[in-house]
Design a protein around this motif. Sequence first.
Motif, PDB file in Angstrom:
ATOM      1  N   TYR A 443       0.768  -1.206   0.070  1.00 14.40           N
ATOM      2  CA  TYR A 443      -0.108  -0.090   0.010  1.00 14.40           C
ATOM      3  C   TYR A 443       0.705   1.214   0.104  1.00 14.40           C
ATOM      4  CZ  TYR A 443       0.959  -0.066   5.105  1.00 14.40           C
ATOM      5  OH  TYR A 443       1.299   0.034   6.361  1.00 14.40           O
ATOM      6  N   TYR A 444       0.292   2.441   0.105  1.00 17.85           N
ATOM      7  CA  TYR A 444       1.336   3.483  -0.163  1.00 17.85           C
ATOM      8  C   TYR A 444       1.216   4.366   1.241  1.00 17.85           C
ATOM      9  CZ  TYR A 444       0.471   2.427  -5.145  1.00 17.85           C
ATOM     10  OH  TYR A 444       0.448   1.798  -6.136  1.00 17.85           O
ATOM     11  N   PRO A 445       2.066   4.032   1.965  1.00 16.77           N
ATOM     12  CA  PRO A 445       1.817   4.843   3.534  1.00 16.77           C
ATOM     13  C   PRO A 445       2.107   6.104   3.337  1.00 16.77           C
ATOM     14  CG  PRO A 445       3.996   3.232   3.325  1.00 16.77           C
ATOM     15  CD  PRO A 445       2.964   2.913   2.185  1.00 16.77           C
ATOM     16  N   GLU A 446       3.080   6.716   2.215  1.00 17.38           N
ATOM     17  CA  GLU A 446       3.564   7.952   2.379  1.00 17.38           C
ATOM     18  C   GLU A 446       2.260   9.021   2.238  1.00 17.38           C
ATOM     19  OE1 GLU A 446       4.042   6.224  -1.965  1.00 17.38           O
ATOM     20  OE2 GLU A 446       3.957   5.659  -0.104  1.00 17.38           O
ATOM     21  N   PHE A 447       1.314   8.518   1.755  1.00 10.69           N
ATOM     22  CA  PHE A 447       0.278   9.551   1.445  1.00 10.69           C
ATOM     23  C   PHE A 447      -0.245   9.977   3.118  1.00 10.69           C
ATOM     24  CE2 PHE A 447      -0.022   8.039  -2.674  1.00 10.69           C
ATOM     25  CZ  PHE A 447      -0.240   9.207  -3.408  1.00 10.69           C
ATOM     26  N   ASP A 448      -0.706   9.055   3.885  1.00 15.57           N
ATOM     27  CA  ASP A 448      -1.061   8.995   5.342  1.00 15.57           C
ATOM     28  C   ASP A 448       0.069   9.934   5.941  1.00 15.57           C
ATOM     29  OD1 ASP A 448      -3.476   8.278   4.817  1.00 15.57           O
ATOM     30  OD2 ASP A 448      -3.070   6.195   5.579  1.00 15.57           O
ATOM     31  N   LEU A 449       1.196   9.542   5.922  1.00 20.61           N
ATOM     32  CA  LEU A 449       2.502  10.218   6.470  1.00 20.61           C
ATOM     33  C   LEU A 449       2.679  11.744   6.139  1.00 20.61           C
ATOM     34  CD1 LEU A 449       5.181   7.313   6.483  1.00 20.61           C
ATOM     35  CD2 LEU A 449       3.624   8.098   8.289  1.00 20.61           C
ATOM     36  N   THR A 450       2.334  11.956   5.037  1.00 19.31           N
ATOM     37  CA  THR A 450       2.588  13.111   4.282  1.00 19.31           C
ATOM     38  C   THR A 450       1.456  14.175   5.070  1.00 19.31           C
ATOM     39  OG1 THR A 450       3.445  12.516   2.380  1.00 19.31           O
ATOM     40  CG2 THR A 450       2.442  14.735   2.401  1.00 19.31           C
ATOM     41  N   ASP A 451       0.184  13.355   5.021  1.00 23.23           N
ATOM     42  CA  ASP A 451      -1.078  14.296   5.584  1.00 23.23           C
ATOM     43  C   ASP A 451      -0.733  14.734   7.073  1.00 23.23           C
ATOM     44  OD1 ASP A 451      -2.439  14.239   3.275  1.00 23.23           O
ATOM     45  OD2 ASP A 451      -3.513  12.297   3.740  1.00 23.23           O
ATOM     46  N   ARG A 452      -0.083  13.418   7.860  1.00 23.78           N
ATOM     47  CA  ARG A 452       0.229  13.706   9.215  1.00 23.78           C
ATOM     48  C   ARG A 452       1.274  14.856   9.485  1.00 23.78           C
ATOM     49  NH1 ARG A 452      -1.230  14.936  13.933  1.00 23.78           N
ATOM     50  NH2 ARG A 452      -0.110  13.792  15.643  1.00 23.78           N
ATOM     51  N   VAL A 453       2.314  14.897   8.468  1.00 21.21           N
ATOM     52  CA  VAL A 453       3.379  15.812   8.648  1.00 21.21           C
ATOM     53  C   VAL A 453       2.486  17.277   8.291  1.00 21.21           C
ATOM     54  CG1 VAL A 453       5.573  16.781   7.688  1.00 21.21           C
ATOM     55  CG2 VAL A 453       5.398  14.370   8.139  1.00 21.21           C
ATOM     56  N   ARG A 454       1.884  17.369   7.446  1.00 22.79           N
ATOM     57  CA  ARG A 454       1.251  18.609   7.279  1.00 22.79           C
ATOM     58  C   ARG A 454       0.426  18.868   8.412  1.00 22.79           C
ATOM     59  NH1 ARG A 454      -0.119  17.154   0.745  1.00 22.79           N
ATOM     60  NH2 ARG A 454       1.802  17.949  -0.105  1.00 22.79           N
ATOM     61  N   GLU A 455      -0.196  18.040   9.025  1.00 18.49           N
ATOM     62  CA  GLU A 455      -1.303  18.502  10.158  1.00 18.49           C
ATOM     63  C   GLU A 455      -0.256  19.284  11.234  1.00 18.49           C
ATOM     64  OE1 GLU A 455      -4.129  16.282  13.272  1.00 18.49           O
ATOM     65  OE2 GLU A 455      -3.271  15.211  11.478  1.00 18.49           O
ATOM     66  N   LEU A 456       0.889  18.514  11.610  1.00 21.19           N
ATOM     67  CA  LEU A 456       1.672  18.978  12.631  1.00 21.19           C
ATOM     68  C   LEU A 456       2.597  20.215  12.196  1.00 21.19           C
ATOM     69  CD1 LEU A 456       3.540  15.568  13.311  1.00 21.19           C
ATOM     70  CD2 LEU A 456       1.891  16.620  14.851  1.00 21.19           C
ATOM     71  N   ASP A 457       2.663  20.234  10.993  1.00 17.96           N
ATOM     72  CA  ASP A 457       3.585  21.494  10.455  1.00 17.96           C
ATOM     73  C   ASP A 457       2.932  21.990   9.188  1.00 17.96           C
ATOM     74  OD1 ASP A 457       5.316  23.550  10.069  1.00 17.96           O
ATOM     75  OD2 ASP A 457       7.279  22.269   9.577  1.00 17.96           O
ATOM     76  N   PRO A 458       1.897  22.832   8.972  1.00 16.09           N
ATOM     77  CA  PRO A 458       1.566  23.193   7.826  1.00 16.09           C
ATOM     78  C   PRO A 458       2.261  24.472   7.252  1.00 16.09           C
ATOM     79  CG  PRO A 458       0.187  24.304   9.912  1.00 16.09           C
ATOM     80  CD  PRO A 458       1.245  23.368  10.193  1.00 16.09           C
ATOM     81  N   SER A 459       3.255  24.879   7.909  1.00 14.41           N
ATOM     82  CA  SER A 459       4.261  25.886   7.505  1.00 14.41           C
ATOM     83  C   SER A 459       5.353  25.359   6.368  1.00 14.41           C
ATOM     84  CB  SER A 459       4.862  26.687   8.710  1.00 14.41           C
ATOM     85  OG  SER A 459       5.966  25.948   9.339  1.00 14.41           O
ATOM     86  N   ARG A 460       5.552  24.241   6.316  1.00 13.52           N
ATOM     87  CA  ARG A 460       6.417  23.636   5.306  1.00 13.52           C
ATOM     88  C   ARG A 460       6.173  22.677   4.331  1.00 13.52           C
ATOM     89  NH1 ARG A 460       8.954  24.217  10.350  1.00 13.52           N
ATOM     90  NH2 ARG A 460      11.014  25.211  10.422  1.00 13.52           N
ATOM     91  N   LEU A 461       7.275  22.613   3.271  1.00 13.72           N
ATOM     92  CA  LEU A 461       6.732  21.549   2.056  1.00 13.72           C
ATOM     93  C   LEU A 461       7.272  20.297   2.735  1.00 13.72           C
ATOM     94  CD1 LEU A 461       8.195  23.917  -0.763  1.00 13.72           C
ATOM     95  CD2 LEU A 461       5.660  23.634   0.116  1.00 13.72           C
TER      96      LEU A 461
END
Length: 616
Positions: A443-461
């Motif tokens: 499966y593609y865990p990077e999608f959920d992990l990316t969403d989580r990173v953005r949730e924790l830190d919306p100020s970065r790419l």
Amino acid sequence: MFGQCRSQHPAALANNNTGQTIKYSVKQPPLTTPWTTKVGTNPWPEYPRPQLERSEWQNLNGIWQYQDAESLDGLQTPPFGQALTHEVLVPSCLESALSGLQGTDTLYSWLRTNFTVPKSFKDQQVLLNFGAVDYEATVFVNGKEAGFNRGGYFHFTVDVTEYVDLDADNELLVFVHDPTDSGETVIPIGKQRLVPSHIFYRPCSGIWQSIWIEAAPGDYITRLDVDADMEGKVTITANSAGQNGVAVDVKVYDGDKQVGHGQGTADKTFDFTVDNVKLWSPDSPKLYNVTVTMGEDEVHSYTGFRTISKGKVDGVVRPLLNGEFVFMFGTLDQGYWPDGLYTPPNREAMVYDLEVLKDLGFNMVRKHIKVESALFYRACDEMGLLVIQDMPSARPLQDPLPNEEQQEEFARQLELLVNQFKSYPSIITWVVYNEGWGQITEYYPEFDLTDRVRELDPSRLVDSTSGWIDHGAGDFSDNHHYANPQCGTPFYSLQSSPHDSSRIGMQGEFGGIGHNVSIENLWNVEAAINAINETYEIDETLEAWNYRGHILLKELEDQIRKFECSAGVWTQTTDVEGEVNGLMTYDRRVKRVDEKQWKDDIQALYDAAAERGARS
């Protein structure tokens, strides 16, 4: 100058029948640096956590004692009140020469010291802080278990108030378990390997970053999140150890002059605005001091005003700093040292690497599958070096892949990375996976992990997959290719995905051209030397090496002009063990670069980007 010159197995280290602790001395490493003999026995005296600094503190770095623990069973019989077999330098990797051990297979270890809590700490909490311990640490104070931590790259705090005696001798004993890649273990380890091989290096076990105690009131700030944007808006969260709702007061200073003030409550995010701010950028790395008061706790921090985003410039998706396209060009920065491995010999040595890059014209480093000490990021903040920060990867090439529990642990530590380092202005991008290492493909865990990173830190790419296995997650279409670049182009190699114009075009790795040197500048380990020919390309002379560098940078320049290239990462800052493709040799004694040529070629990249909508 040096102690006994040989690498020792822990079993040999523990076989000390004299009953006396073997005194500390630096071992002879396979290669030294100009700083090896300057480390001394009181290393890293600087306050270790510049974004949450308290005035009352005491450094515990220095000579400790070490003993092999043989197995996890060692936890059942802690050696309380006993002299251990060897003296060891803290912080250091147990496998390093600077540790005084230069051990191998240091999977289970005891480390101990004694410390005195100052009288000035009376009626306050005594906090024991670890910069990083690889990999699991069980902490005992005066014969009682006080705390546990898992994760080799992240700081943690143990409140030891109830275990210590004021103005008296206190025993600190730490059990460390570091499996690295033994057996079926799958943990975040970056490039560490028990059996090094070419691009994988000698591991690091033990207390490898600073350790200190400090005094704090009963309700103290546990984590301070600070974000300051280009409009002067300061967003603050002061996380507390006690009850919610305590008043928080924030003052912002330009030097000694107060320029901003905000108020809120603990554990709740609030914001305020500072007028007429000077923006942080690589050209002008302006920093502001910050003082935060929560009840009786006062801490000092700092920030830089900048905004990181993405947007279209002349029809191309670009990374934006303060609303402008800034072409990001840096090196793959692995942060290894022949004498200290993960731990630089001292701050001067650590900063030297960054100064070399800045002087050549690089405006960025990609911190490659390693996390540095807080002082590294402070130096990048001060110097104006953008940081693309990798999450340390699990084992590469899907061998083996993480199981469900291991994947959850990887995700937990990814959250630690973001939460602990998201206040440093220089960090502009988080990288979740490198070249598919540890990346589950069922499966593609990077999608959920990316969403989580953005949730924790919306100020970065977020660069979800740097190279290789790319399913479209994140902000970057990131290509790896050696030696020549394929940045934002309609051509790609077998291991890279086609460029995706809906995301930022980035050359996450290229270059890697090698040049062999004589033995005095090489990692003098036979297996590493035998692997040198695995380098992507070997150029016989420095003239040829610099010529190839020029050609490859000109090719990148052409791709910036013609295609959708917004960032590039050159491999690499220095040689590492069996790799000889650095701008400098592993010992930092030889610079390969023709400095004028490289400065001109790097500036030409920025000039090409300026013609496509960037500033120079």
